[in-house]
Design an enzyme around this catalytic site. Structure first.
Site, PDB file in Angstrom:
ATOM      1  CG  HIS A  85      41.890  43.650  42.857  1.00 61.53           C
ATOM      2  ND1 HIS A  85      41.203  42.467  42.881  1.00 61.53           N
ATOM      3  CD2 HIS A  85      43.086  43.370  42.273  1.00 61.53           C
ATOM      4  CE1 HIS A  85      41.929  41.500  42.335  1.00 61.53           C
ATOM      5  NE2 HIS A  85      43.080  42.028  41.957  1.00 61.53           N
ATOM      6  CD  GLU A  94      37.439  39.691  19.174  1.00 66.51           C
ATOM      7  OE1 GLU A  94      36.227  39.428  19.306  1.00 66.51           O
ATOM      8  OE2 GLU A  94      38.226  39.752  20.141  1.00 66.51           O
ATOM      9  CG  HIS A 130      46.978  38.451  38.455  1.00 64.07           C
ATOM     10  ND1 HIS A 130      47.573  38.025  39.620  1.00 64.07           N
ATOM     11  CD2 HIS A 130      45.960  39.277  38.850  1.00 64.07           C
ATOM     12  CE1 HIS A 130      46.969  38.553  40.663  1.00 64.07           C
ATOM     13  NE2 HIS A 130      45.978  39.315  40.226  1.00 64.07           N
ATOM     14  CG  HIS A 175      32.870  37.475  27.912  1.00 62.59           C
ATOM     15  ND1 HIS A 175      32.028  36.481  27.477  1.00 62.59           N
ATOM     16  CD2 HIS A 175      33.965  37.406  27.102  1.00 62.59           C
ATOM     17  CE1 HIS A 175      32.564  35.840  26.454  1.00 62.59           C
ATOM     18  NE2 HIS A 175      33.744  36.381  26.214  1.00 62.59           N
ATOM     19  CG  HIS A 202      38.874  35.126  22.087  1.00 57.04           C
ATOM     20  ND1 HIS A 202      37.783  35.916  22.373  1.00 57.04           N
ATOM     21  CD2 HIS A 202      39.035  34.309  23.156  1.00 57.04           C
ATOM     22  CE1 HIS A 202      37.303  35.600  23.556  1.00 57.04           C
ATOM     23  NE2 HIS A 202      38.037  34.629  24.054  1.00 57.04           N
TER      24      HIS A 202
END
Length: 390
Positions: free
Chosen positions: A293, A112, A351, A182, A115
């Protein structure tokens, strides 16, 4: 945790310092490689590098989410009020002792925080890009022709908004709507930077936009719009952990139309794992999220395949055409792998990366082209006609 504990700004200056240090490397590399180049060339190189690093940030953001590291540090911008997990070692150890699998562990805290460091460094690069663009704009009388500085300024404002959503992602405990926004915000950032790369290349080389027929231009716009919808649906699947609601293909739960609860699944403002009424979300709701989806993927991938074929007929747009075809194949393969191979991490990250790359390629095609007054657009068939006359 209280609001004050969730937003502990004491490590903010140190976080910004770390981001500036990380950004110094790319900035030095751009300056060294282009020390004899024109100001426009340096801005172009910095924009391209920032686009590349932003794409890497989107990938690492996907890795952070998919490894359940988003709450590795439960406050913002630091980790338990410290600029790194090293200072928060005691707090992390206590949280990990209470819950050994997370959400707070030493490994997840580092993922985290890395990032956040990378996001801060990208913000610094965009700030430098905005300042350099305004300085170059002021020097236009000295035969400097940079891109309109309002583009990097808008990008800077957007990356600040992204930072706010990043903070809310943590403090609102992975609220699905916030996490999805986000993700979408990261892709908007890619599109903004891509437009600037294309425009600066056109300004440096004197290249005019490729003229295309109104039909192809309309197809580009439709494809882009539906891609955004599909990415939003994919983000909704991921943030609600609905990937494995259907573990077979092409059917779902051995049915072409399984039991689904659309009302629960697409209630946007709710906590993770809960309905809008605060009750545990049903499996039928997760199935609805997944299956919508999947259905949309068939439509969008087919449309993108047609678009790739149409773009390939325009010589000046064959490069984005080939990238588009390759990325459609990648999305199909990784999407199927997520279902039939029990959501492997590599396929899931790829992906998300493929979705980001599709946004970049479509933005590239849109920014590099414009509607021809003639439906046949004969100039588009000869790339040499898309340049300024000598």
């Amino acid at each position: 945790m209280t609001v004050q504990e969730l937003y502990d700004l004491s490590p903010l200056a140190r976080m910004m310092f770390v981001g500036a240090l990380l950004a110094a490397g790319p900035l030095a590399w751009v300056w060294f490689r282009n020390r004899r180049a024109t100001p426009l060339r340096r801005i172009q190189a910095l924009t391209l590098l920032t686009l590349f690093l932003t794409f890497d940030l989107v990938l690492f953001g996907a890795f952070t989410r998919l490894t359940d590291s988003g709450l590795g540090c439960p406050d913002w911008p630091g980790c338990y009020g410290h600029a790194s997990p090293l200072g928060a070692n005691v707090h992390i150890a206590a949280a990990q002792s209470a819950m050994p699998t997370g959400p707070v562990t030493h490994g997840k805290a580092w993922v985290e925080m890395v990032h956040r460091y990378l996001a801060t460094s990208v913000g610094v690069l965009i700030l430098v890009l905005a300042v350099a663009s305004w300085l170059g704009w002021r020097g236009r009388k000295a035969h400097v022709h940079p891109i309109n500085p309002w583009w990097p300024t808008l990008t800077l404002l957007w990356v600040c908004l992204q930072g706010a959503f990043g903070a809310l992602t943590v403090t609102m405990k992975l609220f699905p709507a916030i996490v999805t926004l986000h993700l979408l915000g990261g892709l908007v950032l890619l599109a903004l930077l891509c437009v600037q790369v294309v425009r600066s290349a056109q300004g440096e080389g004197g290249v005019l936009p490729v003229l295309v027929g109104p039909g192809l231009r309309w197809l580009l716009g439709l494809s882009f719009a539906l891609l955004v919808v599909q990415v939003a649906l994919g983000g909704w699947v991921s943030t609600n952990y609905a990937v494995l609601a259907c573990s077979d293909f092409p059917m779902c739960q051995n049915s072409w139309w399984p039991t689904m609860n659309f009302q629960q699944g697409f209630a946007l403002w709710r906590e993770l794992g809960l309905t809008a009424a605060g009750e545990p979300i049903s499996f039928a709701a997760l199935t609805a999220i997944h299956y919508v989806h999947r259905i949309m993927a068939v439509i969008v991938l087919t449309l993108l395949g047609v678009l790739a074929w149409r773009l390939n007929r325009v010589p000046a747009l064959r490069r984005p055409s080939r990238w588009l075809a390759a990325l459609v194949s990648l999305q199909l393969i990784t999407g199927l792998s997520n279902v039939v191979l029990d959501w492997p991490l590599v396929a899931a990250v790829l992906h998300t990366g493929g979705a980001g790359a599709l946004v970049v390629v479509l933005t590239w095609a849109v920014a590099a082209s414009q509607t021809s007054p003639s439906a046949k657009a004969s100039i588009a068939l000869d790339p040499s006609l898309s340049r300024h006359p000598a």
